[in-house]
Design a protein around this motif. Structure first.
Motif, short mmCIF file in Angstrom:
data_model
loop_
_atom_site.label_atom_id
_atom_site.label_comp_id
_atom_site.label_asym_id
_atom_site.label_seq_id
_atom_site.Cartn_x
_atom_site.Cartn_y
_atom_site.Cartn_z
N ILE A 9 0.86 -1.19 0.00
CA ILE A 9 0.00 0.00 0.00
C ILE A 9 0.89 1.24 0.00
O ILE A 9 1.74 1.40 0.88
CB ILE A 9 -0.92 0.02 1.24
N VAL A 10 0.70 2.10 -1.00
CA VAL A 10 1.49 3.32 -1.11
C VAL A 10 0.55 4.52 -1.16
O VAL A 10 -0.65 4.40 -1.36
CB VAL A 10 2.39 3.29 -2.37
N GLY A 11 1.14 5.69 -0.99
CA GLY A 11 0.36 6.93 -1.02
C GLY A 11 0.97 7.96 -0.10
O GLY A 11 1.91 7.67 0.65
N THR A 13 1.45 10.74 3.00
CA THR A 13 1.18 10.75 4.42
C THR A 13 -0.23 11.29 4.70
O THR A 13 -0.71 12.16 3.98
CB THR A 13 2.24 11.60 5.17
N ALA A 14 -0.90 10.73 5.69
CA ALA A 14 -2.25 11.11 6.12
C ALA A 14 -3.33 10.66 5.14
O ALA A 14 -4.48 11.10 5.23
CB ALA A 14 -2.36 12.62 6.34
N SER A 15 -3.00 9.75 4.21
CA SER A 15 -4.01 9.27 3.26
C SER A 15 -4.75 8.03 3.76
O SER A 15 -5.64 7.53 3.07
CB SER A 15 -3.37 8.96 1.91
N GLY A 16 -4.40 7.55 4.95
CA GLY A 16 -5.12 6.41 5.51
C GLY A 16 -4.55 5.06 5.12
O GLY A 16 -5.28 4.06 5.10
N LYS A 17 -3.25 5.00 4.84
CA LYS A 17 -2.63 3.73 4.45
C LYS A 17 -2.74 2.70 5.57
O LYS A 17 -3.02 1.52 5.33
CB LYS A 17 -1.16 3.95 4.09
N SER A 18 -2.52 3.13 6.81
CA SER A 18 -2.59 2.19 7.94
C SER A 18 -4.00 1.66 8.13
O SER A 18 -4.20 0.48 8.44
CB SER A 18 -2.09 2.86 9.22
N ASP A 19 -5.01 2.52 7.97
CA ASP A 19 -6.40 2.08 8.08
C ASP A 19 -6.71 1.00 7.05
O ASP A 19 -7.36 0.00 7.35
CB ASP A 19 -7.36 3.26 7.90
N LEU A 20 -6.24 1.22 5.83
CA LEU A 20 -6.47 0.24 4.78
C LEU A 20 -5.73 -1.05 5.07
O LEU A 20 -6.26 -2.15 4.85
CB LEU A 20 -6.02 0.82 3.43
N ALA A 21 -4.51 -0.95 5.57
CA ALA A 21 -3.74 -2.16 5.88
C ALA A 21 -4.44 -2.99 6.94
O ALA A 21 -4.49 -4.22 6.85
CB ALA A 21 -2.34 -1.77 6.36
N LEU A 22 -5.01 -2.35 7.95
CA LEU A 22 -5.72 -3.08 9.00
C LEU A 22 -6.95 -3.78 8.44
O LEU A 22 -7.26 -4.92 8.79
CB LEU A 22 -6.12 -2.12 10.12
N ALA A 23 -7.67 -3.08 7.55
CA ALA A 23 -8.86 -3.69 6.94
C ALA A 23 -8.48 -4.91 6.11
O ALA A 23 -9.16 -5.95 6.16
CB ALA A 23 -9.59 -2.66 6.08
N ILE A 97 1.35 -7.81 4.18
CA ILE A 97 0.81 -6.52 3.73
C ILE A 97 1.83 -5.44 4.06
O ILE A 97 2.03 -5.09 5.22
CB ILE A 97 -0.54 -6.22 4.41
N LEU A 98 2.50 -4.94 3.02
CA LEU A 98 3.48 -3.88 3.18
C LEU A 98 2.77 -2.53 3.21
O LEU A 98 1.91 -2.26 2.38
CB LEU A 98 4.47 -3.89 2.01
N VAL A 99 3.16 -1.69 4.16
CA VAL A 99 2.55 -0.36 4.23
C VAL A 99 3.56 0.64 4.77
O VAL A 99 4.32 0.33 5.70
CB VAL A 99 1.27 -0.37 5.09
N GLY A 100 3.60 1.81 4.16
CA GLY A 100 4.54 2.83 4.63
C GLY A 100 4.66 3.96 3.63
O GLY A 100 3.95 4.01 2.62
N GLY A 101 5.59 4.86 3.91
CA GLY A 101 5.73 6.04 3.07
C GLY A 101 7.11 6.27 2.52
O GLY A 101 7.35 7.26 1.83
N THR A 102 8.07 5.36 2.81
CA THR A 102 9.43 5.55 2.34
C THR A 102 9.61 4.75 1.05
O THR A 102 9.92 3.56 1.06
CB THR A 102 10.46 5.11 3.40
N GLY A 103 9.41 5.44 -0.07
CA GLY A 103 9.40 4.77 -1.36
C GLY A 103 10.71 4.07 -1.68
O GLY A 103 10.70 3.02 -2.33
N LEU A 104 11.83 4.63 -1.24
CA LEU A 104 13.12 4.00 -1.52
C LEU A 104 13.21 2.62 -0.89
O LEU A 104 13.78 1.70 -1.48
CB LEU A 104 14.26 4.89 -1.02
#
Length: 316
Positions: A9-11, A13-23, A97-104
């Protein structure tokens, strides 16, 4: 043998990536693997928007709170540790399920890394001295002239990456961006990735960023930084370069008022979100959804897409 499916899951910050990962973890029987560089650090809780203790008890979370604030950790380090975690989850028959904001970090894991020219003590010492005299922003402006593509994806405050990009350019005569484009890599084997991107409306994203920043300061971000400093962590610790933490450090030093620290944190977070979207838009294979990860409609759409892409069947 069929490659083992992994959801990413990418996107911004504050776009709700963690909420989606939990779902998705709830529906797919998943375990969550972090690829946010700041959530690796222990005791940096408020300013990094880590999952709550409750959510971390509901579903296994990996690569969170594994480093002290003054530890150094590279994309190569992340690649090695994340591979081990993915293999362990595969052995348990669970859904990673990978989730985070560090694209590198995500790119290093999936596509491999560019090793690049060896480091140059000569150029490093010269560049560090120039940064000491003129400030890190000066080096970033030089990088913008010599390698605008690298300057566009490296934050001005991220001095180590700015220095590395300039070092490569000055040593080889070619930009880091060109080296990255032409260098052979070794992609990860044994896993297939189904990447989901969140692309919310910018105006609403900015409002959510403002609310998140205000809540961070209300929840005690300044006190958190003071406690970390009082524990003996160096003021030059890598973790303090993060947005929010560096502004608080300037507030503690009397350079910024609390209102100025909040304003600059909000501004820099908006800018970071823009850089994230620029980076993730170039991520091969990402499928985008126009909305926030906490929206049940978006969750349902993503779950349907992911279930088809990975061959998983959602639990009723």
């Amino acid at each position: 043998m069929r490659d083992y499916p992994v959801v990413g899951i990418v996107g911004p910050t504050a776009s709700g990536k963690s909420d989606l990962a939990l779902a998705l973890a709830e529906s797919l029987g998943g375990e969550i693997v972090n690829f946010d560089s700041m959530q690796l650090y222990r005791r940096l809780d408020i300013g990094t928007a880590k999952p709550s203790k409750f959510d971390r008890q509901r579903f296994p979370h990996h690569l969170i709170d594994i480093l002290e604030p003054d530890a150094l950790f590279s994309a190569g380090d992340y690649r090695r540790q994340a591979r081990i975690v993915l293999e362990q989850i595969r052995n348990r028959g669970r859904a990673p399920i990978l989730v985070g904001g560090t694209g590198l970090y995500l790119r290093a894991l999936i596509e491999g890394l560019f090793d690049g020219p060896k480091r140059s003590p000569y150029w490093r010492s010269r560049l560090k001295e120039r940064a000491r005299v003129h400030g890190g922003g000066h080096l970033h402006r030089v990088l913008d002239r010599l390698d605008p593509e690298s300057a566009g994806r490296i934050a001005p405050q991220d001095l180590p990456k700015v220095i590395r990009a300039l070092e490569v350019r000055l040593m080889t005569g070619s930009s880091l961006s060109r080296h990255l484009a032409n260098a052979p890599r070794r992609p990860i084997e044994g896993f297939s990735f189904c990447l989901v991107g969140l692309d919310p409306r910018r105006e609403e994203l900015h409002r959510r960023i403002a609310r998140r920043v205000a809540r961070m300061f209300e929840d005690g971000l300044v006190a958190e930084v003071r406690q970390i400093l009082e524990s003996g962590v160096s003021r030059d610790a890598a973790a303090f370069r993060a947005i929010g933490y560096r502004q608080v450090m300037r507030h503690i030093d009397g350079i910024l008022s609390i209102d100025e620290a909040i304003m600059l944190t909000e501004r820099d977070t908006r800018r970071y979100a823009k850089r994230q979207m620029t980076w993730f838009r170039k991520q091969h294979g990402a499928n985008w959804f126009a909305g926030f990860g906490a929206d049940p409609e978006i969750q349902e759409k993503v779950l349907g897409f992911v279930s088809k892409g990975t061959g998983s069947q959602a639990e009723n």
